[in-house]
Each structure stands twice: as C-alpha cells, then as structure tokens.
Scaffold this motif. Structure first.
Motif, PDB file in Angstrom:
ATOM      1  N   PHE A   1       0.205  -9.013  -2.751  1.00 53.25           N
ATOM      2  CA  PHE A   1      -0.459  -9.504  -1.545  1.00 53.25           C
ATOM      3  C   PHE A   1      -1.973  -9.467  -1.723  1.00 53.25           C
ATOM      4  O   PHE A   1      -2.577 -10.480  -2.054  1.00 53.25           O
ATOM      5  CB  PHE A   1      -0.004  -8.648  -0.356  1.00 53.25           C
ATOM      6  CG  PHE A   1      -0.599  -9.025   0.967  1.00 53.25           C
ATOM      7  CD1 PHE A   1      -0.790 -10.350   1.304  1.00 53.25           C
ATOM      8  CD2 PHE A   1      -0.970  -8.050   1.880  1.00 53.25           C
ATOM      9  CE1 PHE A   1      -1.342 -10.700   2.526  1.00 53.25           C
ATOM     10  CE2 PHE A   1      -1.514  -8.391   3.095  1.00 53.25           C
ATOM     11  CZ  PHE A   1      -1.702  -9.718   3.413  1.00 53.25           C
ATOM     12  N   ILE A   2      -2.596  -8.317  -1.566  1.00 53.22           N
ATOM     13  CA  ILE A   2      -4.045  -8.253  -1.709  1.00 53.22           C
ATOM     14  C   ILE A   2      -4.422  -7.751  -3.102  1.00 53.22           C
ATOM     15  O   ILE A   2      -5.297  -8.300  -3.741  1.00 53.22           O
ATOM     16  CB  ILE A   2      -4.659  -7.328  -0.632  1.00 53.22           C
ATOM     17  CG1 ILE A   2      -4.453  -7.971   0.736  1.00 53.22           C
ATOM     18  CG2 ILE A   2      -6.134  -7.121  -0.879  1.00 53.22           C
ATOM     19  CD1 ILE A   2      -4.765  -7.066   1.882  1.00 53.22           C
ATOM     20  N   LEU A   3      -3.753  -6.729  -3.541  1.00 55.97           N
ATOM     21  CA  LEU A   3      -4.038  -6.235  -4.888  1.00 55.97           C
ATOM     22  C   LEU A   3      -3.527  -7.226  -5.915  1.00 55.97           C
ATOM     23  O   LEU A   3      -2.642  -8.024  -5.631  1.00 55.97           O
ATOM     24  CB  LEU A   3      -3.343  -4.889  -5.112  1.00 55.97           C
ATOM     25  CG  LEU A   3      -3.742  -3.760  -4.193  1.00 55.97           C
ATOM     26  CD1 LEU A   3      -2.908  -2.550  -4.500  1.00 55.97           C
ATOM     27  CD2 LEU A   3      -5.204  -3.446  -4.373  1.00 55.97           C
ATOM     28  N   GLU A   4      -4.114  -7.133  -7.105  1.00 61.94           N
ATOM     29  CA  GLU A   4      -3.664  -8.036  -8.153  1.00 61.94           C
ATOM     30  C   GLU A   4      -3.231  -7.219  -9.343  1.00 61.94           C
ATOM     31  O   GLU A   4      -3.944  -6.306  -9.762  1.00 61.94           O
ATOM     32  CB  GLU A   4      -4.810  -8.963  -8.544  1.00 61.94           C
ATOM     33  CG  GLU A   4      -4.333 -10.287  -9.078  1.00 61.94           C
ATOM     34  CD  GLU A   4      -5.509 -11.195  -9.367  1.00 61.94           C
ATOM     35  OE1 GLU A   4      -5.474 -12.338  -8.954  1.00 61.94           O
ATOM     36  OE2 GLU A   4      -6.468 -10.745 -10.014  1.00 61.94           O
ATOM     37  N   ASP A   5      -2.111  -7.527  -9.890  1.00 61.53           N
ATOM     38  CA  ASP A   5      -1.592  -6.868 -11.082  1.00 61.53           C
ATOM     39  C   ASP A   5      -1.586  -5.355 -10.935  1.00 61.53           C
ATOM     40  O   ASP A   5      -1.980  -4.633 -11.846  1.00 61.53           O
ATOM     41  CB  ASP A   5      -2.432  -7.223 -12.319  1.00 61.53           C
ATOM     42  CG  ASP A   5      -2.576  -8.718 -12.476  1.00 61.53           C
ATOM     43  OD1 ASP A   5      -1.595  -9.410 -12.200  1.00 61.53           O
ATOM     44  OD2 ASP A   5      -3.671  -9.170 -12.850  1.00 61.53           O
TER      45      ASP A   5
ATOM     46  N   MET B   1       0.805  -1.209   0.000  1.00 65.41           N
ATOM     47  CA  MET B   1       0.000   0.000   0.000  1.00 65.41           C
ATOM     48  C   MET B   1       0.848   1.274   0.000  1.00 65.41           C
ATOM     49  O   MET B   1       0.380   2.325  -0.423  1.00 65.41           O
ATOM     50  CB  MET B   1      -0.923   0.005   1.218  1.00 65.41           C
ATOM     51  CG  MET B   1      -1.978  -1.070   1.162  1.00 65.41           C
ATOM     52  SD  MET B   1      -3.072  -0.800  -0.222  1.00 65.41           S
ATOM     53  CE  MET B   1      -4.117  -2.212  -0.153  1.00 65.41           C
TER      54      MET B   1
ATOM     55  N   PRO C   1      -1.336   2.560  -3.849  1.00 64.83           N
ATOM     56  CA  PRO C   1      -2.577   3.340  -3.749  1.00 64.83           C
ATOM     57  C   PRO C   1      -2.800   4.103  -2.448  1.00 64.83           C
ATOM     58  O   PRO C   1      -3.613   5.017  -2.436  1.00 64.83           O
ATOM     59  CB  PRO C   1      -3.663   2.276  -3.935  1.00 64.83           C
ATOM     60  CG  PRO C   1      -3.015   0.991  -3.640  1.00 64.83           C
ATOM     61  CD  PRO C   1      -1.594   1.132  -4.015  1.00 64.83           C
ATOM     62  N   MET C   2      -2.130   3.780  -1.365  1.00 62.59           N
ATOM     63  CA  MET C   2      -2.397   4.522  -0.145  1.00 62.59           C
ATOM     64  C   MET C   2      -1.471   5.720   0.020  1.00 62.59           C
ATOM     65  O   MET C   2      -1.613   6.487   0.956  1.00 62.59           O
ATOM     66  CB  MET C   2      -2.279   3.632   1.093  1.00 62.59           C
ATOM     67  CG  MET C   2      -3.305   2.541   1.143  1.00 62.59           C
ATOM     68  SD  MET C   2      -4.980   3.131   1.269  1.00 62.59           S
ATOM     69  CE  MET C   2      -5.135   3.301   3.009  1.00 62.59           C
TER      70      MET C   2
ATOM     71  N   ASN D   1     -10.292   4.667 -15.097  1.00 66.32           N
ATOM     72  CA  ASN D   1     -10.288   3.226 -15.320  1.00 66.32           C
ATOM     73  C   ASN D   1     -11.651   2.568 -15.269  1.00 66.32           C
ATOM     74  O   ASN D   1     -11.851   1.545 -15.906  1.00 66.32           O
ATOM     75  CB  ASN D   1      -9.380   2.549 -14.297  1.00 66.32           C
ATOM     76  CG  ASN D   1      -7.937   2.772 -14.633  1.00 66.32           C
ATOM     77  OD1 ASN D   1      -7.379   2.068 -15.447  1.00 66.32           O
ATOM     78  ND2 ASN D   1      -7.356   3.804 -14.040  1.00 66.32           N
ATOM     79  N   PHE D   2     -12.559   3.114 -14.481  1.00 73.08           N
ATOM     80  CA  PHE D   2     -13.833   2.437 -14.328  1.00 73.08           C
ATOM     81  C   PHE D   2     -14.938   3.304 -14.891  1.00 73.08           C
ATOM     82  O   PHE D   2     -15.017   4.494 -14.606  1.00 73.08           O
ATOM     83  CB  PHE D   2     -14.107   2.131 -12.851  1.00 73.08           C
ATOM     84  CG  PHE D   2     -12.992   1.362 -12.218  1.00 73.08           C
ATOM     85  CD1 PHE D   2     -12.654   0.100 -12.674  1.00 73.08           C
ATOM     86  CD2 PHE D   2     -12.255   1.909 -11.182  1.00 73.08           C
ATOM     87  CE1 PHE D   2     -11.619  -0.607 -12.108  1.00 73.08           C
ATOM     88  CE2 PHE D   2     -11.215   1.206 -10.613  1.00 73.08           C
ATOM     89  CZ  PHE D   2     -10.897  -0.046 -11.081  1.00 73.08           C
TER      90      PHE D   2
ATOM     91  N   TYR E   1      -7.888   8.248 -10.778  1.00 73.16           N
ATOM     92  CA  TYR E   1      -7.650   6.875 -11.215  1.00 73.16           C
ATOM     93  C   TYR E   1      -8.961   6.157 -11.488  1.00 73.16           C
ATOM     94  O   TYR E   1      -9.125   5.491 -12.508  1.00 73.16           O
ATOM     95  CB  TYR E   1      -6.848   6.122 -10.155  1.00 73.16           C
ATOM     96  CG  TYR E   1      -6.493   4.707 -10.558  1.00 73.16           C
ATOM     97  CD1 TYR E   1      -5.321   4.443 -11.249  1.00 73.16           C
ATOM     98  CD2 TYR E   1      -7.337   3.645 -10.255  1.00 73.16           C
ATOM     99  CE1 TYR E   1      -5.001   3.163 -11.646  1.00 73.16           C
ATOM    100  CE2 TYR E   1      -7.030   2.356 -10.639  1.00 73.16           C
ATOM    101  CZ  TYR E   1      -5.852   2.121 -11.327  1.00 73.16           C
ATOM    102  OH  TYR E   1      -5.547   0.849 -11.714  1.00 73.16           O
ATOM    103  N   SER E   2      -9.896   6.293 -10.554  1.00 79.57           N
ATOM    104  CA  SER E   2     -11.134   5.540 -10.735  1.00 79.57           C
ATOM    105  C   SER E   2     -11.942   6.098 -11.899  1.00 79.57           C
ATOM    106  O   SER E   2     -12.651   5.373 -12.572  1.00 79.57           O
ATOM    107  CB  SER E   2     -11.947   5.525  -9.449  1.00 79.57           C
ATOM    108  OG  SER E   2     -12.825   6.591  -9.401  1.00 79.57           O
TER     109      SER E   2
END
Ligand code: SF4
Lengths: 196, 181
Positions: free
Chosen positions: A133-137, A119, A143-144, A157-158, A153-154
């Motif tokens: 670890f928790i995030l993937e790719d 993070m 991000p923190m 991307n989304f 970012y969001s």
C-alpha cells in the motif's frame, strides 16, 4: 426503528438492551465507548449503521498490546443527526491476527484495512486489495508492531552521519563548551538513545 | 572537460555566466520544506530576480531541489528523475533532514544523508529554511557555477558505481532503466 434524537444516554441504553455482553460507557460529552467481543463487532456495526443512524465510518485504528498478546481494533462511527461519536473497541489475537472486511458496509473501510494490514499485519478476510500500500518492497516485521525495533533498523539500513551524538542532550553539550554547571536533577534526564 | 582554473576557457566563462542566471527548478516537492518554495517564488521574495523559475518536467530543469526528508520510496523516484535531467544539472539539499536525518533520524523509512545517494552541490541548513536562506543557497550555487565548481553531475557520472551501491542498499527492488551517459 430510528432514533432520531439519540443522546448519549439513550444510545447507551439501546445498545445495552440488544448487546448484553457489551461494555458501554460514556467517555465524555458526545463520545460513547463500546467494548465488544470480536465476533459481535460486524453485527454491532451494521446495527449501529442501519438502526442507530451512525452512517459515517470515520476511522479504523489499531493498538498493539504486546503484553497481553493482543491487537486492539478501534472503529469510530459518527452520527450526523445526533452529532455523536461511538468508538467500538475489540481485541484480536496477536498470534493469528484476523478479522473480516467491512467494505460491504462502508467502501472506505477498504483503505483503512489496507493500512492496518501493512502496518500491523492484520489480515482482513474478504478484502481483495490487501498487499503493498504505502510502503514499498517491505520485508519482515510490519513496522508499527511494537516488537519492531525502529532505531535498530534505521541504524542498520541508513547511513548516519557522525556528529549528532554529542547533541543528544543539548544542555550537556552547551555546558561542556561553556563550562556551565548542570544541576544534578537534570543529569538524570540526559537521553543517550543513540548509544543504547 | 576539467574545471581547472588554468585551463578554463573563455567559452566556459560565457557558458557559466549564462547558466547561473537562468536556473530552472524542477517543481518536485519531497518533504515538508516544499512549502517554503512558493513564498520564495512569489512577490514578497521574488526568486525570479535571480533567474530562478519553475520547470514542468525533469528534462527542462536545471536544479533538483530536495526539499526535506526522503522516504526510500521517494528516493527511487528522485533518482530516476535526476537521471532524466539533462546536463547541466545541480542538486540542492534543503533542510536538516537531507543533511543528517533531522527529526526523522530514527525513522524506519527515510534516508539520513542525501549525498550518499545523489551528488549535492549546495546544502541549505534549517528546519525548514526560510526564503531568505533559500535565496542565499541559490546565490551560493550561482557562485559555484560561475567558478565552475558546481560539478555534481560529473561526480555522479564518475563515481556511479559507488552511488549505485548505496542506492541499491536502501532500494531493495531495483527495477530501473539504465540511462546512457
Ligand atoms: S528539515 Fe524539517 S522542515 Fe525540512 S523536511 Fe525535515 S522535518 Fe520537514
């Protein structure tokens, strides 16, 4: 030397006797805050574990002080005998964030370090399981970190379905529909983050 | 097979009647909304009245309940699960997170519109929807099935390229098997 009935005050005295540069402070009942230089931290932690009986590492967390170009690492230790928590705070340089692993003292430290690595991008030398670890790719800025722009970012991307914009300030929307007057002081607070 | 009203065969009507009364839900909770599924299924609301039951594996299930926000990491698993399910299959989007991002609209890791990635047959509104609305969502799905309108799986098959493109946009490392349709 075990301090079986260690209270806040004896704990502070004891720490100050041995670590002269530490800034020790009783934050409130059952909470002691210790600020330390980075290189003294492993030493202090093993001292706290073996001599002051803080057997339990409850948490490791991290704060991004971007203005001071530093990360702050916080270690929470708990003593079952004294029901006392100490918070050990230290600063890491943000340009080259590095620290050593604590997994030789507490095996659970490994997991916390993996998370902080993911993070915030702090490298814990000696921890062999750093990496995904928790995030993937995940690519790019962790991000923190505060220089990571989550909203941007969001948005990039989304896909965001249209129709939320007008509901950013519910009060304004309702007043538009019903003709109710919004008082001046309330207008200032309307949040328009999506349009920013 | 087209579901045009005029060309609806008697077989379809019987099939759809049977299907709508036995919806097996894949027990795969993705977001916080999954907590409303147990009360829906247990004695108070008793989802089994409507033929809803839990299924253990994707290949035995008819309904994929997406119960809330989907992290990109989960999305990858969900897509894979969906593609393993056998027809007839339906998707229910559950909670406002699946509709427009809900309270995770500014998250760096969750998608905001489920129907760009999977064909959604029914959306259930709410954060989180109560068992009553869950059941009403299922009744809506049953209606659609009996009318022959719940054809999300067909839509997915026909527009696979569009869905794939969207899916690959958020899942950067695409290592998935290609199922034949
Ligand atoms: S809609 Fe609400 S309850 Fe459902 S996943 Fe999103 S935040 Fe959780």
């Amino acid at each position: 030397m075990h301090i079986q009935d260690c209270t806040e005050n004896t704990c502070v005295d004891q720490i100050q006797k041995i670590f002269h540069t530490a800034e020790v402070e009783i934050q409130r009942k059952k909470r002691v805050k210790v600020k330390l230089r980075l290189d003294l931290v492993p030493l202090f932690l093993s001292y706290a574990r073996d001599y002051l009986n803080f057997k339990h590492l409850a948490h490791i967390s991290c704060v991004d002080w971007i203005e001071e170009n530093e990360f702050e690492l916080i270690f929470m230790l708990w003593s079952y005998e004294a029901s006392l928590m100490i918070m050990v705070k230290t600063r890491v340089n943000r340009e080259k964030p590095e620290f050593i692993t604590l997994s030789h003292l507490w095996p659970q430290a490994e997991t916390y370090e993996r998370e902080i690595h993911e993070m915030y991008g702090i490298n814990f030398k000696g921890n062999e399981r750093l990496g995904e670890f928790i995030l993937e790719d995940w690519e790019g800025v962790p991000p923190m970190r505060r220089d990571f722009d989550t909203i941007k970012y969001s948005k990039e991307n989304f896909y965001q379905r249209p129709g939320r914009e007008d509901a950013q300030d519910v009060r304004e929307t309702i007043s538009k529909h019903s003709g109710e007057e919004v008082p001046d002081f309330a207008k200032e607070f309307s949040i328009r983050r999506i349009e920013e | 097979m087209t579901y045009d009203k005029n060309s609806k065969k008697i077989v379809d009507i019987i099939q759809n009647f049977a299907r709508k009364h036995s919806l097996w839900i894949l027990a795969y909770g993705t977001g916080c909304g999954a907590i409303e599924v147990p009360p829906t299924m247990t004695s108070r609301y008793d989802g089994e009245r409507f033929g809803l039951r839990g299924a253990a594996t994707p290949r035995q299930a008819d309904v994929l309940l997406i119960t809330g926000y989907l992290a990109t990491k989960t999305l990858k698993r969900v897509i894979r699960t969906y593609e393993q399910m056998q027809s007839p299959k339906y998707v229910i989007g559950f909670g406002s997170c699946t509709i427009n991002g809900g309270m995770y609209w500014d998250s760096y890791n969750t998608i905001k519109a489920l129907d760009r990635y999977l064909p959604v047959d029914v959306y259930i509104n709410g954060c989180m929807p109560r068992p009553e609305s869950v059941i009403s969502g299922f009744i809506k799905l049953q209606q659609l099935i009996s009318e022959g309108k719940a054809n999300g799986a067909e839509k997915y098959q026909k527009n696979l390229e569009w869905y794939r493109e969207n899916q690959k946009k958020v899942i950067h490392n695409w290592k998935m098997p290609d199922y034949n349709w």
